[in-house]
Write a protein that holds these residues in place. Structure first.
Motif, mmCIF file in Angstrom:
data_model
loop_
_atom_site.group_PDB
_atom_site.id
_atom_site.type_symbol
_atom_site.label_atom_id
_atom_site.label_comp_id
_atom_site.label_asym_id
_atom_site.label_seq_id
_atom_site.Cartn_x
_atom_site.Cartn_y
_atom_site.Cartn_z
ATOM 1 N N LEU A 10 -9.418 0.894 -0.538
ATOM 2 C CA LEU A 10 -9.098 -0.258 0.302
ATOM 3 C C LEU A 10 -8.159 -1.160 -0.495
ATOM 4 N N CYS A 65 -16.485 -2.124 2.435
ATOM 5 C CA CYS A 65 -16.603 -0.818 1.772
ATOM 6 C C CYS A 65 -17.606 0.064 2.504
ATOM 7 N N SER A 102 -14.061 2.594 -1.613
ATOM 8 C CA SER A 102 -14.961 2.379 -0.474
ATOM 9 C C SER A 102 -16.287 3.112 -0.623
ATOM 10 N N GLU A 161 -6.272 -0.622 9.211
ATOM 11 C CA GLU A 161 -5.860 -1.874 8.598
ATOM 12 C C GLU A 161 -6.542 -3.011 9.339
ATOM 13 N N TYR A 185 -5.887 -6.050 4.751
ATOM 14 C CA TYR A 185 -6.203 -4.819 4.014
ATOM 15 C C TYR A 185 -5.663 -3.582 4.729
ATOM 16 N N SER A 196 0.839 -1.203 0.000
ATOM 17 C CA SER A 196 0.000 0.000 0.000
ATOM 18 C C SER A 196 0.870 1.249 0.000
ATOM 19 N N TYR A 254 -6.634 0.632 4.661
ATOM 20 C CA TYR A 254 -7.543 1.673 4.159
ATOM 21 C C TYR A 254 -6.745 2.960 3.950
ATOM 22 N N TYR A 308 -16.206 1.536 5.807
ATOM 23 C CA TYR A 308 -15.259 2.657 5.736
ATOM 24 C C TYR A 308 -15.840 3.848 4.981
#
Length: 548
Positions: A320, A284, A257, A295, A311, A58, A313, A287
């Motif tokens: 995401l 989704c 999201s 996370e 994941y 990420s 965010y 968030y």
């Protein structure tokens, strides 16, 4: 008299049976305890590894996007862009071009356009995976374009509502870049990262804009160049290198999201379509437009297969980012260890029962039993070493580091130093001098760190990276002393390693030091990696140091 002896024998027989039952009960309890403990630790380590991988990837996404935004900002400040933009705006509004230099003031719009078009093509051509770099008037009429001459003179936002929406977004960003996110390209239909930036004159008036579209296949290629997920396992080299990784068959997913749509997904037909997996859709919705980084871990089923995803965010773009793999792959080591310990313990219990009865009559078999128990003890010790030690260097491994972090007592009163020594260009060393030479360099690195930091824990947290942990109390050791020791170790590590008939290895390192004053966990490794990647090759006396 005979009856008395029979009773004594019966009591003795009952006593032995009772001992056997107690022994079997203890072995069963130990089996359950060891199996649960090891399974729990290996599962936590697998999830931690997956979380670290997701966090690293990420960050690659964020760095990639931020680099594109900086490139667009650099382009917007270029004189070729601002001169043309001011000239077009002044002529359209009947204003004098006092802000332009005398040589530019006398030039026509056509001349300035030719100069700006050449610059746009060169600048756009230097950006990998660029679909289009362009500049236009405040009404989005294209003045120059890097990849599409046909677009020049066209208005990209003919709908007044969409034009006003774009202008409002640009004004809200001020001198910053407005990132429209990952969208289908209006021109080609390909998935792109779209971003814009307003151009202002010396009076602060918005007079135009610049835009940039980057195909996302460039970002995906960047992610795939990193070890781990999305590797082509049909490639023999990848198969040898990553075949045993629990993430060898993992995939990247990225979701929007707010819209609950796929941005990245292995099935390209699902891109920009609504997420159909209930668990991911709920994620989704959870968030949405949240503005706080987060996370976590989520599990879901697709076509009867169970998946686990780590994941992260990214609130800046409402994305995401997930690394997803089948549960059987992620927890393969956990299940394997559990099965091994169950089978091993079952065999051990069976052997104990058999040798117990044989031992009553034959001393020779009793000696064999003792020998077997000793071997089993050695096997358990070897298993423990394999779990928590690196076989090549005898340094503590990543599992040991994760467990030590759980048990660490780090606070403002008891800060802890963490230092990373990362061998630079290790794969090239293996390629040029051979794996044996690379192995010797790894062993020498651990030996040097152990010598310079006696009594301290040295961990091998990656193929070519090592972390040293130094707890402190009462202000000792002081940061200066630690940095002196780090430089001492660096100086010793830089000594060339002679290779017979091949010359010598001149090792280089990336080094970073963190002084942690709060609870510590495995994220320290990610922080150290980030510092070493930013700084690059270490310089003696100028080691990167940070307090957290």
């Amino acid at each position: 008299m005979a009856k008395s002896k029979k009773k004594e024998k019966k009591k003795f027989k009952i006593s032995l049976n009772l001992v056997l039952l107690i022994q079997l009960a203890i072995m069963l309890a130990l089996t359950i305890f060891i199996t649960n403990t090891v399974s729990k630790r290996t599962k936590e380590n697998a999830e931690s590894h997956m979380a670290m991988t997701t966090e690293e990837r990420s960050q690659v996404v964020l760095n990639y996007i931020e680099l594109l935004e900086r490139q667009l900002s650099d382009y917007s400040r270029a004189r070729q862009v601002t001169d043309l933009m001011n000239k077009v705006y002044d002529e359209a509004n009947g204003q004098s071009s006092d802000e332009l230099t005398s040589d530019v003031k006398d030039m026509s719009v056509e001349e300035l356009t030719k100069i700006a078009q050449k610059f746009t093509q060169e600048f756009g051509g230097s950006i990998p995976s660029c679909e289009g770099l362009w500049m236009g008037t405040w009404d989005t009429i294209v003045l120059t374009h890097s990849h599409s001459q046909e677009s020049i003179g066209m208005q990209t936002r003919k709908d007044s509502a969409k034009l006003e929406e774009l202008q409002n977004q640009l004004l809200a960003k001020g001198t910053g870049v407005y990132n429209a996110g990952i969208i289908p390209s209006p021109a080609t239909g390909q998935q792109i990262v779209s971003m814009y930036k307003a151009i202002y004159n010396e009076n602060g008036k918005a007079i135009g804009l610049v835009g940039l579209g980057i195909r996302t296949d460039g970002l995906i290629a960047t992610l795939n160049d990193i070890s781990g997920a999305n590797k082509d396992m049909n490639n023999e080299k990848n198969k040898q290198k990553y075949g045993n990784s629990e993430l060898k068959d993992a995939n990247y997913l990225m979701l929007h999201s707010i819209d609950s749509t796929y941005l990245f997904v292995p099935d390209s037909e699902k891109i920009n379509k609504e997420v159909e997996v209930p668990e991911l859709k709920s994620l989704c919705e959870e968030y949405g437009n949240n503005n706080k980084e987060d996370e976590g871990l989520v599990t879901y089923k697709v076509n009867g297969n169970e998946y686990v995803s780590s994941y992260v965010y990214i609130p800046k773009y409402n994305w995401l980012f997930l690394v997803s793999a089948e549960q059987k792959d992620v927890y393969a080591l956990t299940n394997g260890m559990r099965m091994f310990l169950i089978v091993f313990s079952a065999i051990l219990v069976a052997l104990t029962v058999v040798f117990f009865f044989i031992n009553k009559r034959q001393e020779k078999i009793n000696q064999k039993l003792v020998s077997t128990i000793a071997k089993n003890s050695q096997t358990r010790q070897s298993l423990n070493t394999a779990m928590f030690k690196d076989v090549l260097t005898n340094a503590n491994n990543r599992v040991s580091f994760a467990m030590d972090m759980e048990n660490s007592d780090v606070s403002a009163q008891k800060p802890c130093y963490f230092m990373m020594f990362n061998i630079l260009g290790f794969s090239e060393i293996n390629t040029r001098f051979g794996n044996d030479a690379g192995d010797r360099l790894l062993v020498r690195t651990v030996e040097t760190l152990t010598e310079v930091f006696p009594g301290r824990n040295v961990y091998r947290t990656g193929s070519d990276e090592f972390v040293v942990m130094i707890p402190s109390e009462g202000g000792q050791p002081a940061p200066d002393q630690v940095m002196n020791d780090v430089n001492t170790a660096f100086r010793q590590l830089m000594v060339p390693e002679k290779i017979e008939n091949q010359g010598a290895i001149y090792p280089k390192y990336k080094i970073a030091v963190i002084r942690r004053s709060g609870p510590a966990d495995t994220s320290v490794v990610s922080a150290l990696k980030e510092m070493t990647n930013v700084r690059g090759e270490a310089t003696y006396g100028m080691i990167d140091y940070r307090e957290m």
